[in-house]
Scaffold this motif. Structure first.
Motif: not given
Length: 346
Positions: A182-194, A212-220, A222-228
């Motif tokens: 779920x955290x991953x889905x949220x991160x991917x959508x915000x990145x897709x919006x720019x 778990x939600x926070x970890x999925x969000x942060x990890x996604x 980070x994988x797209x170049x947002x370390x913090x």
């Protein structure tokens, strides 16, 4: 004079079968031909027969009642217990749990009894109630990772199923969500919006689901170049969402995307953004979590990660029924997948 209530003999005479056959159908014994079962049920409808529940319980050793327990780990005072109950009833999440449980139990002529277990004494009352046959088993919704009730139920050998993975390993069945996804889905959508300056309002970090939600969000990210990722911790309430969003804006005024760990906090975040002159989603995109009733009453309507609470609660009730009937003896887990629901806020 009042008409005498119909008896098993009346049903047997109407159906043209023996009294013993009617008794087996009424008590849910399985070795009765389906055609005979249907014949008896139609006779029951025509005669208006109502089983004697006390006598039925002696035969089946079941009450057709289950305890729906909302539990925590505190040692709360009377006023704190009342406040806890008020918060539970005000939370749309719990209403969805009840809806899912009742939706499964009602067609099976089973009924929930609501119990609160916020103190050691209340937890012992739940265990004693089940041991004494007040209910056939327990459906437990824990509000704290250190809740001792699951271990008490497991130690007593009582049928119980948990909503969410327990904080400590216990041999009980549970249902849960793949929160990290779920955290991953949220991160991917915000990145897709720019969005590029993204923050998050996390749930209570002592709770496994929040972690778990926070970890999925942060990890996604980070994988797209947002370390913090700036994080403010909330408490799954509107007010805590407002406080967390206020803190994030003070420290990171250029934030353009926010993920909140539930819809109530998202509603609070939207209110604070509006008060600070930020448009949602034009200036700041907001993604919630749960897809509760709040998501559609909030303005703008919330884009959110859907947690199928009703289906999860119904599955929890089904598992308990199987444990009570000993159709299932070993503990099991059922993990549901989240889904992104796109509306207006992001």
């Amino acid at each position: 004079m009042s008409r005498q209530a119909p008896t098993l003999e009346d049903v047997a005479r109407e159906a043209g079968v023996s009294r013993a056959t009617v008794s087996r159908v009424v008590n849910g014994v399985r070795n009765v031909d389906p055609a005979i079962q249907d014949l008896v049920r139609r006779a029951i409808e025509r005669t208006g027969y109502a089983p004697n529940q006390a006598a039925r319980q002696l035969v089946t050793r079941r009450t057709t009642t289950v305890a729906l327990v909302v539990s925590g780990a505190g040692d709360a005072s009377d006023s704190e217990q009342n406040a806890f109950a008020t918060r539970v009833f005000a939370d749309p999440f719990f209403g969805r749990v009840v809806g899912g449980v009742v939706g499964h139990l009602r067609p099976r002529r089973m009924h929930p009894v609501l119990m609160f277990a916020e103190t050691p004494e209340a937890r012992q009352e739940v265990v004693a109630y089940l041991r004494q046959g007040g209910a056939d088993g327990a459906l437990v919704v824990s509000t704290h990772p250190d809740d001792p009730l699951p271990a008490l139920l497991a130690g007593a050998g009582l049928p119980a199923v948990l909503f969410a993975r327990p904080g400590r390993p216990v041999p009980l069945s549970y249902v849960d969500l793949a929160h990290r996804d779920g955290g991953r889905l949220a991160a991917e959508h915000l990145l897709k919006r720019g969005c590029r300056r993204i923050a998050t309002v996390a749930g209570p970090l002592a709770v496994a689901a929040s972690q778990e939600r926070l970890a999925g969000f942060r990890d996604t990210l980070a994988r797209h170049g947002h370390p913090y990722v700036p994080v403010a911790e909330g408490g799954f309430t509107v007010d805590s969402g407002m406080a967390a969003m206020t803190s994030l804006l003070a420290e990171h005024p250029d934030t353009d995307g926010v993920f909140t760990a539930n819809d109530l906090m998202a509603q609070g975040a939207v209110q604070v953004l509006r008060d600070h002159g930020r448009r949602v989603p034009q200036d700041v995109a907001v993604v919630g979590f749960d897809d509760s009733s709040v998501a559609v009453t909030c303005r703008p309507r919330l884009t959110t990660v859907r947690q199928p609470v009703e289906q999860m609660a119904a599955t929890m009730a089904r598992l308990l029924d199987e444990h009570i009937k000993t159709e299932r003896t070993a503990p099991t887990s059922v993990i549901f997948d989240p889904e992104l629901v796109i509306r207006d806020s992001a």
